[in-house]
Write an enzyme that holds these catalytic residues in place. Structure first.
Site, PDB file in Angstrom:
ATOM      1  N   SER A  96       4.577   2.721   7.905  1.00  0.00           N
ATOM      2  CA  SER A  96       4.293   1.559   7.069  1.00  0.00           C
ATOM      3  C   SER A  96       5.500   1.190   6.227  1.00  0.00           C
ATOM      4  CB  SER A  96       3.106   1.849   6.151  1.00  0.00           C
ATOM      5  OG  SER A  96       1.915   1.945   6.886  1.00  0.00           O
ATOM      6  N   ASP A 145       0.194  -7.564   1.521  1.00  0.00           N
ATOM      7  CA  ASP A 145       0.687  -6.191   1.647  1.00  0.00           C
ATOM      8  C   ASP A 145       2.207  -6.125   1.706  1.00  0.00           C
ATOM      9  OD1 ASP A 145       0.327  -3.479   1.647  1.00  0.00           O
ATOM     10  OD2 ASP A 145      -0.072  -3.307   3.793  1.00  0.00           O
ATOM     11  N   HIS A 198       0.813  -1.218   0.000  1.00  0.00           N
ATOM     12  CA  HIS A 198       0.000   0.000   0.000  1.00  0.00           C
ATOM     13  C   HIS A 198       0.843   1.264   0.000  1.00  0.00           C
ATOM     14  CE1 HIS A 198       0.435  -0.080   4.527  1.00  0.00           C
ATOM     15  NE2 HIS A 198       0.420   1.218   4.354  1.00  0.00           N
TER      16      HIS A 198
END
Length: 479
Positions: A232, A158, A128
């Site tokens: 992230s 992911d 993402h």
């Protein structure tokens, strides 16, 4: 972890310090007419200071470990060109009046990444973080900024892999995340909110966490180390400076941008390593194994009829011909209670377990058949990625159907997704559109792509698809 003698010394020092502080306070607050004997017992006030060592030992610090780790954690910067939706863009009068209004804009975002191979320049991050990006660059801890080459990614876990053509890189060693235990100390390193490289610490709050809506296949490490937007793709390391996870998400009822409340999640490095190896070996693609069956949750009523002690497990409702499940001897009516020693409470748990396995994985299944325990062994086979509509029914020719992204399944959807529709095809004439979700069809019941294929054993006289399109939906009759 800190050695036990140090912890005990710190505890004794803290206790003595509290006692001394209380004594000083009480002495200073004593009446002025206290006796000389009592005054002589008062301790002499001292200035508080942090000692350089305790009992000859240096104070515990993460700094030496982080000096090795932080050069391997990078900031990821992405750019994406987005077409601006303007309902008057094609109006000649509007274009004459406003000739300089831009038709596109550049979206930029920040994330983090981890160098895991200095020689080849491999960087792990989240899918993402780089999804839809036209350009990705990486800023190293030493200030260099390098354009990154995309190797591949896997939306359902992911995980994404990039390569940076740079010299003198520092990589981080990979740990065995299967050895993590609740209570182990961990440290998160990343670039939260784009403010620069930041380090936070905490413990492992849980392992094997799943059931989070909208996040694909799940086997998360949960931690209370602060993980915020921008973290992230960054590193979660143990106190040896080894990578145990890739920071992925945080939970806050008010939204992730509201900040961290101690509920952070990271992808275990063993899973990320498996995905990385597949992306390298398969030209940027992940190939998943599957049992090849359909299941449903066990309700209390079903549990009583199936002679189960509790309402849990995945009840087999259909076994596809030529599948790994068929080869293993599974039959409709069997209840799968566990796989490779992992407890399975329902259909979603089994699907999540399958999605984390690769082709050829050996699976030991704990099964209940007619109330009797049974052990079956299966070898997972490749899961189909897509099906051409012309293989199913002429009325679907021109459309390609794919497996529904796992994040949508976690949000409550089931079915298949329309991956593409050829211009001028029969499917387009029937108003089928790319990204439509086919929830149901008059051909028969199905939950996923193999089930959708199997539902077309006999072509129905009338083919009607129930479609979800954006926030709306309805029925389409295929002609």
């Amino acid at each position: 972890m800190r050695p036990l003698p140090t912890l005990m010394t710190l505890a004794l020092a803290a206790a003595f310090g509290g006692f001394a502080a209380t004594a000083i306070r009480d002495g200073l607050q004593a009446p002025a007419q206290a006796s000389p004997a009592a005054s002589a017992l008062l301790p002499v006030p001292t200035t508080a200071a942090l000692p350089a060592s305790v009992s000859g030992q240096a104070l515990p610090s993460l700094a030496p470990m982080l000096q090795k780790v932080t050069p391997a954690v990078v900031s990821v910067h992405t750019k994406q060109t987005v077409r601006i939706r303007n309902p008057f863009a094609n109006d000649p009068i509007f274009r004459r009046m406003f000739p300089n209004i831009p038709q596109e804009r550049i979206n930029e975002s920040l994330g983090s990444g981890v160098i895991i191979d200095a020689k080849n320049g491999y960087v792990l991050t989240n899918h993402h973080v780089i999804e839809g990006a036209d350009e990705v660059s990486v800023t190293l801890a030493d200030g260099r900024t390098v354009k990154a080459d995309f190797i591949g990614s896997d939306p359902d876990t992911d995980v994404a892999l990039m390569r940076i053509p740079a010299q003198n890189l520092s990589a981080i060693a990979l740990a065995d995340s299967d050895g993590l235990k609740v209570g182990d100390f961990v440290v998160a390193v990343g670039n939260p909110f784009g403010i620069g490289q930041t380090v936070t610490s905490g413990i492992v709050s849980a392992v094997g966490r799943s059931g989070l809506r909208g996040l694909g296949y799940q086997n998360f490490i949960q931690t209370d180390a602060s993980i915020n937007p921008g973290n992230s793709g960054g590193a979660l390391v143990n106190l040896n400076g080894e990578l145990v996870g890739i920071n992925t998400a945080s939970f806050n009822p008010q939204g992730s941008m509201a900040g961290n409340i101690g509920l952070g999640f990271a992808i275990p490095v063993n899973l990320a390593r498996n995905i990385k190896d597949q992306l390298i070996a398969n030209n940027g693609v992940v190939r998943r194994g599957t049992l090849g069956l359909e299941t449903q949750d066990v309700t209390p009523q079903l549990a009583a009829g199936l002679k189960l002690g509790e309402a849990r497990g995945a009840l087999v409702s259909r076994v596809f011909a030529g599948s790994a499940a068929a080869a293993a001897g599974l039959k409709p009516g069997d209840v799968i209670l566990g796989a490779n020693g992992q407890r399975l409470d329902g259909r979603d748990a089994l699907r999540n377990f399958e999605g984390l396995q690769s082709i050829g994985s050996k699976i030991a299944l704990e099964v209940r058949r007619d109330g009797q325990p049974l052990q079956l062994n299966a070898t997972l086979r490749e899961q189909p990625k897509s099906i051409a509509g012309t293989e199913l029914d002429p009325r679907l020719s021109g459309a390609t159907f794919g497996e529904l992204p796992e994040r949508l399944r976690q949000s409550g959807f089931s079915g298949v997704v329309v991956e593409s529709v050829a211009r001028g095809s029969r499917a387009e004439a029937n108003n089928l559109r790319k990204d439509d979700i086919v929830l149901a069809a008059s051909s028969g019941e199905f939950d996923d792509l193999p089930g959708f294929r199997a539902s077309f054993t006999r072509n129905p006289a009338q083919l009607i698809l129930r479609i979800q399109r954006g926030n709306g939906g309805g029925n389409l009759q295929m002609q």
